[in-house]
Write a protein that holds these residues in place. Structure first.
Motif, PDB file in Angstrom:
ATOM      1  N   ASP A  27       0.810  -1.225   0.000  1.00  8.51           N
ATOM      2  CA  ASP A  27       0.000   0.000   0.000  1.00  8.51           C
ATOM      3  C   ASP A  27       0.839   1.270   0.000  1.00  8.51           C
ATOM      4  O   ASP A  27       0.291   2.368  -0.083  1.00  8.51           O
ATOM      5  CB  ASP A  27      -0.929   0.025   1.225  1.00  8.51           C
ATOM      6  N   ALA A  28       2.162   1.134   0.078  1.00 13.90           N
ATOM      7  CA  ALA A  28       3.028   2.315   0.180  1.00 13.90           C
ATOM      8  C   ALA A  28       4.200   2.254  -0.784  1.00 13.90           C
ATOM      9  O   ALA A  28       5.270   2.794  -0.504  1.00 13.90           O
ATOM     10  CB  ALA A  28       3.542   2.451   1.608  1.00 13.90           C
ATOM     11  N   GLY A  29       4.026   1.601  -1.936  1.00 16.78           N
ATOM     12  CA  GLY A  29       5.122   1.502  -2.885  1.00 16.78           C
ATOM     13  C   GLY A  29       6.250   0.674  -2.312  1.00 16.78           C
ATOM     14  O   GLY A  29       6.040  -0.439  -1.820  1.00 16.78           O
ATOM     15  N   THR A  30       7.470   1.205  -2.353  1.00 16.46           N
ATOM     16  CA  THR A  30       8.618   0.473  -1.810  1.00 16.46           C
ATOM     17  C   THR A  30       9.100   1.073  -0.495  1.00 16.46           C
ATOM     18  O   THR A  30      10.169   0.706  -0.008  1.00 16.46           O
ATOM     19  CB  THR A  30       9.780   0.480  -2.817  1.00 16.46           C
ATOM     20  N   GLY A  31       8.344   1.983   0.092  1.00 15.91           N
ATOM     21  CA  GLY A  31       8.755   2.600   1.349  1.00 15.91           C
ATOM     22  C   GLY A  31       7.634   2.594   2.363  1.00 15.91           C
ATOM     23  O   GLY A  31       6.903   1.615   2.507  1.00 15.91           O
ATOM     24  N   GLU A  32       7.507   3.709   3.057  1.00 18.45           N
ATOM     25  CA  GLU A  32       6.448   3.886   4.044  1.00 18.45           C
ATOM     26  C   GLU A  32       5.706   5.182   3.759  1.00 18.45           C
ATOM     27  O   GLU A  32       6.299   6.149   3.265  1.00 18.45           O
ATOM     28  CB  GLU A  32       7.039   3.948   5.465  1.00 18.45           C
ATOM     29  N   THR A  33       4.442   5.199   4.071  1.00 21.26           N
ATOM     30  CA  THR A  33       3.629   6.390   3.843  1.00 21.26           C
ATOM     31  C   THR A  33       2.817   6.704   5.089  1.00 21.26           C
ATOM     32  O   THR A  33       2.215   5.797   5.683  1.00 21.26           O
ATOM     33  CB  THR A  33       2.672   6.199   2.648  1.00 21.26           C
ATOM     34  N   VAL A  34       2.812   7.963   5.463  1.00 19.98           N
ATOM     35  CA  VAL A  34       1.976   8.431   6.563  1.00 19.98           C
ATOM     36  C   VAL A  34       1.194   9.644   6.063  1.00 19.98           C
ATOM     37  O   VAL A  34       1.776  10.660   5.667  1.00 19.98           O
ATOM     38  CB  VAL A  34       2.807   8.826   7.800  1.00 19.98           C
ATOM     39  N   VAL A  35      -0.129   9.517   6.044  1.00 18.02           N
ATOM     40  CA  VAL A  35      -0.996  10.619   5.653  1.00 18.02           C
ATOM     41  C   VAL A  35      -1.432  11.337   6.923  1.00 18.02           C
ATOM     42  O   VAL A  35      -2.094  10.750   7.788  1.00 18.02           O
ATOM     43  CB  VAL A  35      -2.216  10.127   4.858  1.00 18.02           C
ATOM     44  N   LEU A  36      -1.049  12.604   7.032  1.00 20.92           N
ATOM     45  CA  LEU A  36      -1.338  13.400   8.221  1.00 20.92           C
ATOM     46  C   LEU A  36      -2.436  14.409   7.889  1.00 20.92           C
ATOM     47  O   LEU A  36      -2.280  15.214   6.957  1.00 20.92           O
ATOM     48  CB  LEU A  36      -0.077  14.136   8.685  1.00 20.92           C
ATOM     49  N   ARG A  37      -3.516  14.374   8.635  1.00 21.45           N
ATOM     50  CA  ARG A  37      -4.596  15.350   8.468  1.00 21.45           C
ATOM     51  C   ARG A  37      -4.652  16.211   9.725  1.00 21.45           C
ATOM     52  O   ARG A  37      -4.899  15.709  10.826  1.00 21.45           O
ATOM     53  CB  ARG A  37      -5.923  14.652   8.206  1.00 21.45           C
ATOM     54  N   LEU A  38      -4.410  17.505   9.535  1.00 19.82           N
ATOM     55  CA  LEU A  38      -4.274  18.431  10.651  1.00 19.82           C
ATOM     56  C   LEU A  38      -5.509  19.322  10.730  1.00 19.82           C
ATOM     57  O   LEU A  38      -5.926  19.916   9.724  1.00 19.82           O
ATOM     58  CB  LEU A  38      -3.023  19.289  10.493  1.00 19.82           C
TER      59      LEU A  38
END
Length: 373
Positions: free
Chosen positions: A90-101
């Motif tokens: 779900d994050a390609g070849t790395g890591e993903t963090v979606v931040l909603r402020l």
């Protein structure tokens, strides 16, 4: 794997990342940089998709910053941070963090992003839309070694280029500049094939496409000749024509895919100049993390020094005026290496950025008045 966190903190997000990596069996961190994407809810999906595709060449931790506007005044006083952690497929070849402020925390996004940066790894900040006028002075931009904007996404692209000129700092770049890399390489290769002196040039493209202005500024800056900007129907860049002592050199693209290169005394040849996706542009920018001196030099040349460019409103208001041919400043023999190579280095090489031989503004040919379009 996805983990949703509501009303959370940066510490809990870091713990969720470690938990997710262990759950999929990859506890080691093999990422080379942190990519911070600043966007809005409308454009978040496209920006994240482009980043995931680019991560195949550059494994990275991607932090997507989305500032949400609360509807009521009461909600605007409340601070809340929601996060979506993605690892694995779900994050390609790395890591993903979606931040909603939400609320007040949206005004201090850097305090949320800072604890989530990879240690001892470079940081790239990308504004997919609504970039600040001074990226280096922005609190989020100050965290990055490279700051990527896209003047094509601005409401007034030419004004955006002027703002970039005023606020430029080493490390700034623009995807509108990245789009013309194949054009610069092709034109440099064409000039290397013949022995001639460039007299003047003309660049044609869509009216509201800053890549056209940037290519014209690059030619004028490197060749020290007058360059006229012409408006065409597009798509994007359509033609570059250089008048030389040996005859015209033309690179024409009408369909956004294939172009025709015409050199004096040689048969026309077809070359591939396909318009690239945002993911390819982003991957190119992530390959180099040092300042792009060629972009800085072209940007500082100034969009207002190009001939033939004028806003649609000013063209409609200005009365028609007769124009006379512009005097062209002959290029000194000492500048010949810059002309033949056209100083179009690869993205990984800042070669050809010397300012030796560059004329002062007083020595440049006067800007030609725009023809009525």
């Amino acid at each position: 794997m996805k983990i949703d966190l509501t009303d959370t903190t940066a510490s809990k997000i870091n713990k969720a990342l470690v938990q997710a990596r262990r759950a999929i069996g990859t506890p080691a961190v093999g990422m080379v940089l942190t990519l911070v994407i600043v966007t809005d809810e409308e454009n978040a999906y496209d920006a994240l998709k482009a980043a995931n595709d680019a991560s195949r060449a550059h494994p990275s931790r991607t932090l997507v910053v989305v500032k949400r506007v609360s509807r009521s005044p009461r909600d605007r006083t409340k601070s809340r941070l929601d996060a979506e952690v993605r690892v694995g497929a779900d994050a390609g070849t790395g890591e993903t963090v979606v931040l909603r402020l939400y609320g007040e925390v949206a005004n201090h996004a850097q305090s949320v992003v800072l604890p989530l940066l990879l240690p001892d790894a470079p940081v790239v900040v990308w504004w997919s839309v609504d970039a600040p006028r001074d990226p280096a002075g922005d609190p989020l931009g100050a965290l990055g070694q490279r700051r990527v904007t896209d003047s094509y996404a601005a409401e007034k692209p030419v004004d955006e280029l002027r703002a970039r000129t005023e606020s430029y700092e080493p490390g700034d770049t623009d995807l509108a500049w990245t789009r013309i890399t194949p054009w610069r390489s092709m034109l440099a290769a064409a000039l290397d094939q013949i022995s001639c002196e460039v007299i003047s040039a003309e660049v044609a493209g869509e009216e509201f496409n800053p890549s056209v202005e940037l290519l014209a500024m690059w030619l004028a800056d490197r060749l020290h000749v007058h360059v006229r900007r012409v408006i065409s129907a597009g798509p994007g860049l359509t033609q570059v024509r250089m008048e030389t002592t040996g005859g015209p050199i033309t690179l024409h693209r009408s369909d956004g895919t294939m172009a025709t290169l015409a050199l004096p005394g040689q048969p026309d040849r077809a070359v591939a100049l396909k318009r690239r996706e945002t993911s390819g542009l982003l991957a190119e920018e992530l390959r180099r993390l040092d300042p792009d001196d060629t972009y800085a030099s072209a940007l500082r040349f100034g969009v207002d020094r190009l001939g033939g460019i004028q806003s649609a409103s000013r063209r409609s208001e200005a009365p028609p005026q007769a124009t006379t041919p512009l005097p062209v400043r002959p290029v000194q023999e000492s500048a010949e290496p810059s002309r033949t190579a056209a100083s179009a280095p690869s993205p990984a090489s800042p070669a050809g950025d010397s300012d030796v031989g560059r004329p002062t503004p007083a020595q440049m040919p006067p800007v030609k008045k725009a023809d009525s379009q």
